[in-house]
Write an enzyme that holds these catalytic residues in place. Structure first.
Site, PDB file in Angstrom:
ATOM      1  N   ASP A 124      32.633  37.259  36.034  1.00  0.00           N
ATOM      2  CA  ASP A 124      31.996  36.286  36.906  1.00  0.00           C
ATOM      3  C   ASP A 124      31.799  34.959  36.163  1.00  0.00           C
ATOM      4  O   ASP A 124      31.455  34.935  34.982  1.00  0.00           O
ATOM      5  CB  ASP A 124      30.643  36.837  37.357  1.00  0.00           C
ATOM      6  CG  ASP A 124      29.936  35.954  38.366  1.00  0.00           C
ATOM      7  OD1 ASP A 124      30.515  35.712  39.434  1.00  0.00           O
ATOM      8  OD2 ASP A 124      28.817  35.508  38.068  1.00  0.00           O
ATOM      9  N   GLU A 141      36.973  34.677  36.985  1.00  0.00           N
ATOM     10  CA  GLU A 141      36.715  33.736  38.077  1.00  0.00           C
ATOM     11  C   GLU A 141      36.722  32.337  37.466  1.00  0.00           C
ATOM     12  O   GLU A 141      35.793  31.967  36.757  1.00  0.00           O
ATOM     13  CB  GLU A 141      35.374  34.031  38.732  1.00  0.00           C
ATOM     14  CG  GLU A 141      35.034  33.060  39.861  1.00  0.00           C
ATOM     15  CD  GLU A 141      33.583  33.173  40.312  1.00  0.00           C
ATOM     16  OE1 GLU A 141      33.319  32.844  41.482  1.00  0.00           O
ATOM     17  OE2 GLU A 141      32.725  33.553  39.501  1.00  0.00           O
TER      18      GLU A 141
END
Length: 532
Positions: A219, A277
């Site tokens: 993330d 990401e």
């Protein structure tokens, strides 16, 4: 906590399985509820492994299931080495991994290295400690500006609205230092200049890899590193997932040493993969993330940000391939995820939205590299316009009810039956309501319909896995009419897309699959086809 089970990873291409894999993103609270509390869980995912095997995916990516107070859907982690009771426990997670592997499905899970929850023991210790203490050095605490320190240390905004700083108070209620949170106040940013932070993440990675996890989706992989001195920024695009190139909160050069250290740990487990990401538009800077000693893959969101215009789709494809070419990296493709409006809605909604989404699914699955499917895409689900009183995304509250947030793309999956909650749960209601009009979109209904979107995905995934024409890391473009595109894989597959309102002649070749009925050698409007 239990000891690692060392579940064996699935075989075949252990080192490079991910380069052409189809990953299925599971948003756990919206996938399947096994315990009847209205919220999806790991036992529910386990129950649906047969469905995922039938669909033909190579791996599942689990959104966060670690311990969390759920201020941001689990991306505020209080204990990264345990399962939140909302989803089950470690034993259920280990069983899920083992049974997925027995079906030749790998399991990738989210890891959140940029920040923790305010309920993490580290942050509780930091609040209890004095300024300048080792406990506070794990996070980014600063004195405020002005004679009484009442102004935040800099002008950075939070992605979720408001300032990126929250002021602390001591046990007597006296205002003190400020802490940085690029996201919600419940998500304090870690200080990645502190070696303790990397040491703890390494422990977390080994904890899960030792239990058979096949890798991680990282993330905010372009975050973590912060510029020295935390200077003010110029006016920037602070919308969720829309960062400007001059945004000092992200893509600082120091992030690459962090990824090199992460990669060293992951490489201790052959075949494990990392996908980041990475919201970075500059291709030269994007490519740095997929250098051989950093991430295996980085999400490129160009297709998910592109409308249904052939010229724009081609530009997004060319850009995505070019972004990883300097490092001979693997392109990644996705049309939606838990943060992005579903493609059916993005392409116009209703019947035309479904037609276009089906066509774009064939485009995505025809491309070289790895494809990421968001749960429900294979059913042709649209976004849902939810009532105000059920919204739970922090964006809704932090924006003063001016931005509705991401709940509309997180509505649970309809499995069977004719009325909500469509077999998702045995509870009377699901955590977000499922619209009654989804009765025709259930898995049960679509499995019985050879013309359904689910059937189209199943056929496409099977052909992609079995046919030699889907080989080669490059594509060649065909000349095509305005509003259309066509490309050829080096293995021989031809993909054509018609975004116009009139039929066009199909390219030469044998028709392998089309997103809609094709006759007379004409590709209908809002349709795509594969030929060999």
């Amino acid at each position: 906590m239990t000891e690692p089970v060392n579940a064996p990873a699935v075989a075949a291409d252990a080192e490079s399985w991910w380069k052409n894999a189809i990953f299925y993103q599971v948003y756990p609270r919206s996938f399947s509820d096994a315990n009847g509390d209205g919220t999806g869980d790991l036992a529910g995912v386990r129950d649906k492994l047969g469905y995922l095997e039938l669909l033909g995916v190579d791996a599942i990516w689990l959104c966060p299931v670690m311990r969390s107070p759920m201020a941001d859907g689990g991306y505020d982690v209080a204990d990264p080495r345990d399962i939140d009771p909302l989803f089950g426990n470690l034993a259920i997670m280990e069983t899920l991994i083992s049974e997925a592997h027995s079906r030749q499905i790998r399991v990738v899970m989210d890891v959140v290295p940029n920040h923790t929850s305010v309920e993490h023991p580290w942050f509780a210790a930091a609040l209890a400690a004095a300024p300048g203490s080792p406990e506070r050095a794990r996070y980014i605490f600063r004195d405020g500006k002005g004679p009484d320190g009442a102004t935040p240390p800099n002008n950075w905004p939070s992605i979720f609205g408001g300032p990126a700083w929250t002021r602390t108070t001591d046990s007597h209620g006296t205002p003190g230092q400020w802490y940085l949170h690029i996201f919600a106040p419940e998500q304090p940013d870690l200080n990645w200049d502190n070696p303790e932070v990397m040491d703890d993440l390494a422990t977390t990675l080994r904890f899960w890899l030792g239990r058979g996890v096949d890798g991680f989706r990282i993330d905010v992989a372009h975050g973590m590193a912060k510029p020295e001195g935390l200077p003010d920024v110029d006016l920037i695009d602070s919308k969720l997932l829309g960062h400007s190139d001059n945004d000092l909160r992200f893509d600082n050069d120091g992030v690459h040493e962090i990824h090199r250290n992460i990669r060293k740990v992951i490489d201790e487990f052959p075949g494990a993969v990392s996908v980041g990401e990475v919201w970075v538009d500059d291709n030269e800077r994007f490519a740095r993330y997929v250098r051989p000693d950093e991430l295996h893959m980085a999400f490129n969101f160009r297709l998910a940000e592109t409308g249904y215009v052939a010229e724009d789709v081609r530009a997004a494809i060319e850009n995505s391939i070019a972004a990883v070419a300097p490092e001979e990296g693997t392109p990644t493709w996705t049309l939606s995820n838990h943060d992005v409006e579903r493609e059916v809605t993005r392409y116009g909604g209703g019947t035309v939205g479904v037609e276009r989404a089906r066509a774009m699914a064939l485009v995505e699955l025809a491309l070289p590299g790895s494809a990421f499917l968001y749960n429900g895409s294979e059913l042709g689900l649209p976004n849902v316009d939810l009532p105000d009183d059920v919204l739970q995304d922090p964006v809704w509250e932090r924006s003063g009810h001016t931005e509705r947030g991401r709940d509309g793309c997180r509505v649970p999956i309809p499995w069977e039956g004719s009325e909500p909650p469509f077999g998702f749960t045995t509870a009377a209601k699901s955590w977000l309501p499922i619209p009654a009009e989804w009765a025709a979109l259930t898995v049960e209904a679509q499995l019985e319909d050879v013309a359904s979107t689910l059937s189209l995905y199943r056929m496409a995934i099977e052909l992609r896995a079995m046919r030699p024409e889907f080989s080669g890391a490059e594509i060649d473009w065909y000349g095509s009419p305005a509003g259309c595109l066509a490309f050829r894989r080096r293995g021989g597959l031809i993909c054509a897309l018609n975004t116009t309102s009139a039929p066009i002649p199909l390219p030469p070749g044998e028709l392998l699959l089309a997103s809609t009925h094709v006759e007379g050698g004409q590709l209908p409007p809002n349709a795509a086809a594969w030929l060999v």
